[in-house]
Design a protein around this motif. Sequence first.
Motif, short mmCIF file in Angstrom:
data_model
loop_
_atom_site.label_atom_id
_atom_site.label_comp_id
_atom_site.label_asym_id
_atom_site.label_seq_id
_atom_site.Cartn_x
_atom_site.Cartn_y
_atom_site.Cartn_z
N MET A 87 0.83 -1.21 0.00
CA MET A 87 0.00 0.00 0.00
C MET A 87 0.86 1.25 0.00
O MET A 87 0.59 2.23 -0.70
CB MET A 87 -0.92 -0.03 1.22
N GLU A 88 1.96 1.25 0.80
CA GLU A 88 2.84 2.41 0.82
C GLU A 88 3.48 2.63 -0.55
O GLU A 88 3.63 3.76 -1.00
CB GLU A 88 3.91 2.22 1.89
N GLN A 89 3.87 1.53 -1.20
CA GLN A 89 4.43 1.67 -2.54
C GLN A 89 3.39 2.21 -3.51
O GLN A 89 3.70 3.04 -4.37
CB GLN A 89 4.93 0.31 -3.04
N GLY A 90 2.14 1.78 -3.37
CA GLY A 90 1.09 2.25 -4.25
C GLY A 90 0.88 3.75 -4.17
O GLY A 90 0.48 4.38 -5.15
N HIS A 91 1.15 4.34 -3.01
CA HIS A 91 1.00 5.78 -2.88
C HIS A 91 2.00 6.54 -3.74
O HIS A 91 1.78 7.72 -4.05
CB HIS A 91 1.13 6.20 -1.41
N LEU A 92 3.08 5.90 -4.12
CA LEU A 92 4.02 6.55 -5.05
C LEU A 92 3.37 6.74 -6.41
O LEU A 92 3.57 7.78 -7.06
CB LEU A 92 5.30 5.71 -5.18
N LEU A 93 2.60 5.76 -6.86
CA LEU A 93 1.88 5.92 -8.12
C LEU A 93 0.84 7.03 -8.01
O LEU A 93 0.65 7.82 -8.94
CB LEU A 93 1.21 4.61 -8.53
N LEU A 94 0.15 7.07 -6.87
CA LEU A 94 -0.83 8.13 -6.66
C LEU A 94 -0.15 9.50 -6.66
O LEU A 94 -0.70 10.47 -7.21
CB LEU A 94 -1.56 7.91 -5.33
N ALA A 95 1.05 9.57 -6.10
CA ALA A 95 1.79 10.84 -6.09
C ALA A 95 2.15 11.27 -7.50
O ALA A 95 2.11 12.48 -7.81
CB ALA A 95 3.05 10.69 -5.23
N LEU A 96 2.51 10.33 -8.36
CA LEU A 96 2.84 10.68 -9.75
C LEU A 96 1.66 11.30 -10.48
O LEU A 96 1.84 12.13 -11.37
CB LEU A 96 3.32 9.43 -10.50
N ILE A 97 0.45 10.89 -10.11
CA ILE A 97 -0.75 11.45 -10.74
C ILE A 97 -1.17 12.74 -10.05
O ILE A 97 -1.53 13.73 -10.70
CB ILE A 97 -1.90 10.43 -10.70
N ALA A 98 -1.13 12.74 -8.71
CA ALA A 98 -1.66 13.87 -7.95
C ALA A 98 -0.76 15.10 -8.04
O ALA A 98 -1.26 16.23 -8.09
CB ALA A 98 -1.85 13.47 -6.49
N LEU A 99 0.56 14.91 -8.05
CA LEU A 99 1.48 16.07 -8.06
C LEU A 99 1.24 16.99 -9.26
O LEU A 99 1.12 18.20 -9.09
CB LEU A 99 2.93 15.59 -8.01
N PRO A 100 1.19 16.47 -10.49
CA PRO A 100 0.91 17.37 -11.61
C PRO A 100 -0.45 18.03 -11.52
O PRO A 100 -0.60 19.20 -11.88
CB PRO A 100 1.01 16.47 -12.85
N MET A 101 -1.47 17.29 -11.04
CA MET A 101 -2.80 17.88 -10.91
C MET A 101 -2.79 19.01 -9.88
O MET A 101 -3.37 20.09 -10.10
CB MET A 101 -3.81 16.82 -10.51
N LEU A 102 -2.14 18.77 -8.74
CA LEU A 102 -2.06 19.80 -7.70
C LEU A 102 -1.26 21.01 -8.20
O LEU A 102 -1.60 22.16 -7.89
CB LEU A 102 -1.42 19.22 -6.44
N THR A 103 -0.22 20.73 -8.97
CA THR A 103 0.58 21.83 -9.52
C THR A 103 -0.26 22.70 -10.45
O THR A 103 -0.19 23.93 -10.41
CB THR A 103 1.80 21.28 -10.28
N ALA A 104 -1.08 22.06 -11.29
CA ALA A 104 -1.96 22.82 -12.17
C ALA A 104 -2.93 23.66 -11.36
O ALA A 104 -3.20 24.83 -11.69
CB ALA A 104 -2.73 21.87 -13.09
#
Length: 507
Positions: free
Chosen positions: A1-18
Amino acid sequence: MEQGHLLLALIALPMLTAAVLVLVPGERKDIVRLLSVAVSAMLFAISLYVFIDYQGNGSEQFSFLLRYDWLSNVGILGDDGITLYLGIDGIAATMLLLNGIVTFAGTLISWKIEHKNKDFFILFWLLVAGVFGTFSSLDLFFFFFFYELAVLPMYLLIAVWGSSTRFPTFIRTKEYSGMKLMLMLVAASVLIFFAIFATFVEAGLGTFSLPDLYAHAANGGFDTNFQKLIFPLFAVGAGCLAGLWPFHTWSPDGHVAAPTAVSMLHAGVLMKLGAFGILRLGIQLMPEGAEFWMPALVVLATINILYGAISAMAQTDFKYVIGYSSVSHMGYVLLGLATLDPIGINGAALQMFSHGVMTALMFAMVGAVYDQAHTRELAVFGGLAGKMPRFAVFFMVAGLTSVGLPGFSGFVAEFNVFVGTFATYPWAGALAVLGAGITAVYIFRLLALSFFGSFNEARWGSLKDMSKFEMAGGALLIVFIVFMGLWPSPFVDRISPTIVNFLPGVG
């Protein structure tokens, strides 16, 4: 689950940046640039970590799993319904790394954008989030959602920040190129959309979960005739984005009209979404349909290789050469997939990565000249190697990678494709080798016309070599070109077990 949050971060970071950039005043261009470069560096670091840390789970198909329920118990949806289900295999891990590399390099290249750079980066980050989401999604609904998110910003990015091309008798405007790209890709997406819901209904599982649907397919859950009907929808729908002939015509125009960073992402990453879709949705979900239709895909992929190479040889514009070259090189990817051979598919995945970094480097270098000269005509240049030596070296590395010179990533990838093709369709392998020979012709022609010969000092005396940001972005791409060329094992060790996991279901 902790590793899976890295994939979520890859998606969420660009969205949050926008979202954050929406709040930044438009005149604070320095903040937009610094924030974008910082986020792109973080995305590159995370994608590199995910690639290194990915080891596979033996017989398990996916790693880095993360799952959040989104919609269930509605109508024909079962308890699983639609979920934000993330996970990767070895091929997806390689593609995440590719997107991280090209995004970081493209952001550095975009440092010089002045016109509405805030709006540019908002759209840019939505596109990047869509790409990361598509490569990570294990739910068909969200796969399609992120796939469309990666495509839709392209129209504005081209129509607003792109450039038009003047031909002797007409002008190919950036608005035309952006609209052509959008219409063709959205039309192709309709085929994917229809195929996804047909698959969902036919399976009768009440879930869009890809692992569940793969298990259903492996147990013979999909009728053979249904697979033969649906596989072409996935193959053509996703193949259009991959530049599949004859649905490729949007691609060269889109490449040429797009601004530099968007060209890098367009050719370097977005076209790989199409090939990834054929693999993930077509071959893995519809194995018997894939077997039935693959001879036809071999024919189309072979045409891709030869048509793209011959067309590139006839072009007089820097970007059009690279645009048609991309059509040709994506033909090798499609040919490797169509062999349904472990070595051939391995070569296709390697070619996806190799072509991604190589073509991104080419477009970055062309942008370095075009921003100063405001022309891309090969005939007006000459002697650039003397005036811009660093630019010449960087472009020659990309050109030699395209040719398939040993020591660079192109050789490793194409060699695997050739081996897999000769083992299954020898005639296509012979024609693919001919295509590689034609590639050498147009690449060396381009180098001869632009980099050697006499230099027009009166016209081009003001040209300067690459900026520090262009050098940094180009150097990053070259590092991975050489790394794969000299040591392909880290890539093969991740890709091959993935192919072993799903290929027995085909054949």
